[in-house]
Design an enzyme around this catalytic site. Sequence first.
Site, PDB file in Angstrom:
ATOM      1  N   HIS A  12      -1.261  -0.359   5.917  1.00 51.02           N
ATOM      2  CA  HIS A  12      -0.954   0.710   4.957  1.00 51.02           C
ATOM      3  C   HIS A  12      -1.222   0.294   3.504  1.00 51.02           C
ATOM      4  O   HIS A  12      -0.587   0.817   2.578  1.00 51.02           O
ATOM      5  CB  HIS A  12       0.504   1.183   5.133  1.00 51.02           C
ATOM      6  CG  HIS A  12       1.544   0.133   4.834  1.00 51.02           C
ATOM      7  ND1 HIS A  12       2.683  -0.040   5.598  1.00 51.02           N
ATOM      8  CD2 HIS A  12       1.653  -0.779   3.831  1.00 51.02           C
ATOM      9  CE1 HIS A  12       3.429  -0.999   5.080  1.00 51.02           C
ATOM     10  NE2 HIS A  12       2.821  -1.464   4.010  1.00 51.02           N
ATOM     11  N   HIS A  59       8.811   0.559  -0.100  1.00 58.89           N
ATOM     12  CA  HIS A  59       8.519  -0.506  -1.071  1.00 58.89           C
ATOM     13  C   HIS A  59       9.213  -0.285  -2.405  1.00 58.89           C
ATOM     14  O   HIS A  59       8.798  -0.831  -3.427  1.00 58.89           O
ATOM     15  CB  HIS A  59       7.017  -0.603  -1.306  1.00 58.89           C
ATOM     16  CG  HIS A  59       6.213  -0.940  -0.097  1.00 58.89           C
ATOM     17  ND1 HIS A  59       6.033  -0.060   0.948  1.00 58.89           N
ATOM     18  CD2 HIS A  59       5.530  -2.069   0.242  1.00 58.89           C
ATOM     19  CE1 HIS A  59       5.261  -0.627   1.880  1.00 58.89           C
ATOM     20  NE2 HIS A  59       4.950  -1.831   1.475  1.00 58.89           N
ATOM     21  N   HIS A 193      -0.577 -11.236   5.604  1.00 53.15           N
ATOM     22  CA  HIS A 193      -0.904 -11.249   4.179  1.00 53.15           C
ATOM     23  C   HIS A 193       0.278 -11.756   3.370  1.00 53.15           C
ATOM     24  O   HIS A 193       1.427 -11.630   3.774  1.00 53.15           O
ATOM     25  CB  HIS A 193      -1.369  -9.878   3.672  1.00 53.15           C
ATOM     26  CG  HIS A 193      -0.367  -8.758   3.693  1.00 53.15           C
ATOM     27  ND1 HIS A 193       0.206  -8.281   4.840  1.00 53.15           N
ATOM     28  CD2 HIS A 193       0.137  -7.978   2.692  1.00 53.15           C
ATOM     29  CE1 HIS A 193       1.013  -7.262   4.554  1.00 53.15           C
ATOM     30  NE2 HIS A 193       1.002  -7.061   3.254  1.00 53.15           N
ATOM     31  N   GLU A 240       5.791  -7.293   7.793  1.00 55.43           N
ATOM     32  CA  GLU A 240       5.734  -5.859   8.125  1.00 55.43           C
ATOM     33  C   GLU A 240       5.355  -5.636   9.594  1.00 55.43           C
ATOM     34  O   GLU A 240       5.486  -4.530  10.118  1.00 55.43           O
ATOM     35  CB  GLU A 240       4.735  -5.146   7.216  1.00 55.43           C
ATOM     36  CG  GLU A 240       5.202  -5.068   5.778  1.00 55.43           C
ATOM     37  CD  GLU A 240       4.136  -4.505   4.832  1.00 55.43           C
ATOM     38  OE1 GLU A 240       4.500  -4.117   3.720  1.00 55.43           O
ATOM     39  OE2 GLU A 240       2.938  -4.481   5.216  1.00 55.43           O
TER      40      GLU A 240
HETATM   41 FE   FE2 Z   1       3.447  -2.926   2.582  1.00 59.48          FE
END
Ligand code: FE2
Length: 288
Positions: A12, A59, A193, A240
């Site tokens: 995303h 977020h 990431h 995530e």
């Molecule tokens: Fe994210």
Amino acid sequence: MARIIGGVGTTHVPSIGSAIAKGLQQDPYWRPFFDGFSVAHRWLAAEKPDVAVVFYNDHGLNFFLDKMPTFAIGAASDYRNADEGWGIPVSRPFPGDAALSWHIIEQVVADEFDVTTCQEMLVDHAFTIPLALLWPGADNRPVRTVPIAVNTVQHPLPSPGRCFKLGQAVGRAIASYPQDVKVLVVGTGGLSHQLDGKRAGFINKEFDAWCLDKLVADPAALARRSTLDIVEQAGTQGVELLNWIAMRGALTGHVRELQRNYHIPISNTASALLVLESEEPMELRKAG
Ligand SMILES: [Fe+2]
């Protein structure tokens, strides 16, 4: 009765929203990523699900560090997006399915998941971008939605095992819903990431491949890992992956892998897509 047609895990990253807004889908940098959705588009066009239940992480648009529920479920008739500061256009509202939301909430609370219920809920890029990827077009709203936010931001985070069990509880809740609706379950974020610190830019191809394999065939093995182990293996934001694990938990019975795409990097992130189709439960196949 409601039926889960399958699940989708997808990245995303906010820059995807900018690429869509600028029409860069066939740009050399973006093409390998966007072309990866071809089978998903054909499958969704054929299956025509009525509802998407989306596991994602907020977020800072709806929840912030001062108040961060571990699990929160939307129970609204629609969900608005707002400016997050990424320079991506604000999405049109997404229709909700409050009746299904409340059914899921009642069932998972009875299953001892003490979720936060949200009758108003802003949805951020972790919700809007995956839906824009699955159903392209700014005004395209072919499904009602149930957002389920998982805290992957403020430690302590829920364990992979807990997220898997939440997904299983949501899957049972959907399966017990008396309305005749077809449901797609979505998990968003990842894969590996890390955006800051000494390991900024960290990507772990081997671990991502292992995760994708386990999500298909042996999700319990993934659910047995610890949260901090996933942070170490996949990076701070790679955690995530918890949303993907919850999505996979909701898929009861056997699944068939329809599509997998792994492309690195997209904005320092290992981007991935996994499309899983629900097969008939084993007991039904034997009975038939
Ligand atoms: Fe994210």
